[in-house]
Design an enzyme around this catalytic site. Structure first.
Site, mmCIF file in Angstrom:
data_model
loop_
_atom_site.group_PDB
_atom_site.id
_atom_site.type_symbol
_atom_site.label_atom_id
_atom_site.label_comp_id
_atom_site.label_asym_id
_atom_site.label_seq_id
_atom_site.Cartn_x
_atom_site.Cartn_y
_atom_site.Cartn_z
ATOM 1 N N THR A 215 0.859 -1.189 0.000
ATOM 2 C CA THR A 215 0.000 0.000 0.000
ATOM 3 C C THR A 215 0.893 1.237 0.000
ATOM 4 O O THR A 215 1.921 1.280 0.674
ATOM 5 C CB THR A 215 -0.944 0.009 1.221
ATOM 6 O OG1 THR A 215 -0.162 0.005 2.425
ATOM 7 C CG2 THR A 215 -1.864 -1.204 1.216
ATOM 8 N N GLY A 246 -5.284 1.706 6.391
ATOM 9 C CA GLY A 246 -4.621 0.469 5.969
ATOM 10 C C GLY A 246 -5.391 -0.765 6.434
ATOM 11 O O GLY A 246 -5.441 -1.785 5.733
ATOM 12 N N ASP A 247 -6.005 -0.671 7.597
ATOM 13 C CA ASP A 247 -6.814 -1.793 8.094
ATOM 14 C C ASP A 247 -8.058 -1.976 7.228
ATOM 15 O O ASP A 247 -8.460 -3.107 6.935
ATOM 16 C CB ASP A 247 -7.247 -1.543 9.542
ATOM 17 C CG ASP A 247 -6.072 -1.446 10.487
ATOM 18 O OD1 ASP A 247 -5.027 -2.061 10.206
ATOM 19 O OD2 ASP A 247 -6.189 -0.751 11.509
HETATM 20 O O1 RIB Z 1 -4.270 0.900 12.425
HETATM 21 C C1 RIB Z 1 -4.964 1.744 13.306
HETATM 22 C C2 RIB Z 1 -5.057 1.110 14.642
HETATM 23 O O2 RIB Z 1 -3.757 0.993 15.176
HETATM 24 C C3 RIB Z 1 -5.831 1.893 15.668
HETATM 25 O O3 RIB Z 1 -7.192 1.572 15.673
HETATM 26 C C4 RIB Z 1 -5.111 1.574 16.964
HETATM 27 O O4 RIB Z 1 -5.885 0.860 17.862
HETATM 28 C C5 RIB Z 1 -3.874 0.794 16.551
HETATM 29 O O5 RIB Z 1 -4.042 -0.556 16.722
#
Ligand code: RIB
Length: 301
Positions: A215, A246-247
């Site tokens: 990414t 990114g999540d």
């Molecule tokens: O990627 C973002 C996340 O990183 C946040 O929600 C925080 O909790 C950390 O884990």
């Protein structure tokens, strides 16, 4: 079913004009308490996109657990593998500046006590894909990846936060998702000498016979799969907060692949979801529904 093995945090995010320097106090304009954790965020993103998701995670018996779990439960995430442990619920302290960039410190608490054996064999047998990140114990990740491989699951790891991964762990992966910092750590751990991000992605993919997805934030993403490179542009949006983008990308990518999208389609879908996640404050609270993702995809054919 998508099985996510990963962290749950309660995020406490402060807004400020700029990020503080070392030793400096800056005045913020407000704060948001909302559910986070890379595991929870990826599970929630995939669930909002419509995937059946089971989240194996751990929280403490404390006041932070319920607000950290509420969105996941409302979205219909299967939480039957959740562990309630005698350790504090994970907590992240976040600062977001006026450009939407952030700094994050995580106190992992119960997340570090999550074990591979907390996932039952029956649950693993029902998983099509197992998705992990690096906010839990690396040894337990390796143990679960070994079991997932033996059970015939697709294995997917987001090396975030960045860690050096042993070659034996990389060899257990079907898909690795990294940003540029995480790519550098992964390449160093694997002893790969290639120079430049694209060559490093290709070298990692070839050495470990896996797909590598990189990414690139506002520059989009690229992937090396089956010996081919796929590139996708980002969707231009007014970014308010990039926390968890990114999540969102990773969770939606897993969901899109599970439902049969090919790599170019899945990367584009994930990029659209990640762009939308940047338009609101917070991690899970900012993630888009499938309808919102589809609308953005349709508006930019
Ligand atoms: O990627 C973002 C996340 O990183 C946040 O929600 C925080 O909790 C950390 O884990």
């Amino acid at each position: 079913m998508l099985l996510v093995f990963g962290s749950i945090n309660l995020d406490i995010a402060f807004s400020a004009d700029r990020l503080p320097l070392a030793g400096e106090t800056v005045m913020g304009s407000g704060y948001l308490v909302s559910p986070g954790g890379k595991g929870g965020n990826q599970a929630h993103a995939a669930r909002l996109f419509g995937a059946p998701v089971t989240l194996a995670a751990a929280v403490g018996r404390d006041a932070f657990a319920e607000p950290a779990l509420t969105r996941l439960a409302t979205a219909g995430t299967d939480l039957t593998q959740l562990q309630w442990l005698d350790a504090p619920t994970g907590c992240a302290g976040i600062v977001v500046d006026a450009r939407g960039e952030n700094q994050i410190v995580v106190a992992p608490g119960a997340n570090l006590a999550l074990c591979s054996h907390h996932v039952s064999d029956a649950t693993l047998a029902m998983a099509h894909t197992v998705l992990l990140q690096m906010e839990t114990d690396p040894a337990q990740n390796a143990a679960l990846l070994t079991r997932a491989r033996a059970a015939g699951c697709q294995t997917m790891l987001n090396n975030a936060p960045a860690r050096r991964l042993a070659p034996e762990v990389l060899a257990l992966l079907d898909v690795l998702v990294v940003n540029e910092t995480e790519l550098a750590a992964t390449v160093a751990g694997a002893g790969i000498q290639a120079q430049g991000a694209r060559a490093q992605v290709e070298a990692l993919a070839a050495r470990f016979a896996m797909t590598v997805v990189l990414t690139l934030g506002a520059k989009g993403a690229l992937a090396c799969a089956d010996g081919r490179i796929y590139e996708v542009a980002s969707f231009p949006v007014d970014a308010v907060d990039t926390t968890g983008a990114g999540d969102t990308f990773t969770g939606v990518l897993a969901a899109a692949r599970m439902e049969g999208q090919d790599w170019p389609q899945a990367l584009r879908t994930a990029a659209a979801a990640a762009a939308l996640a940047c338009t609101k404050a917070g991690a899970q609270v900012a993630q888009p529904t499938r309808a919102e993702v589809n609308a953005l995809l349709a508006s930019a054919p």
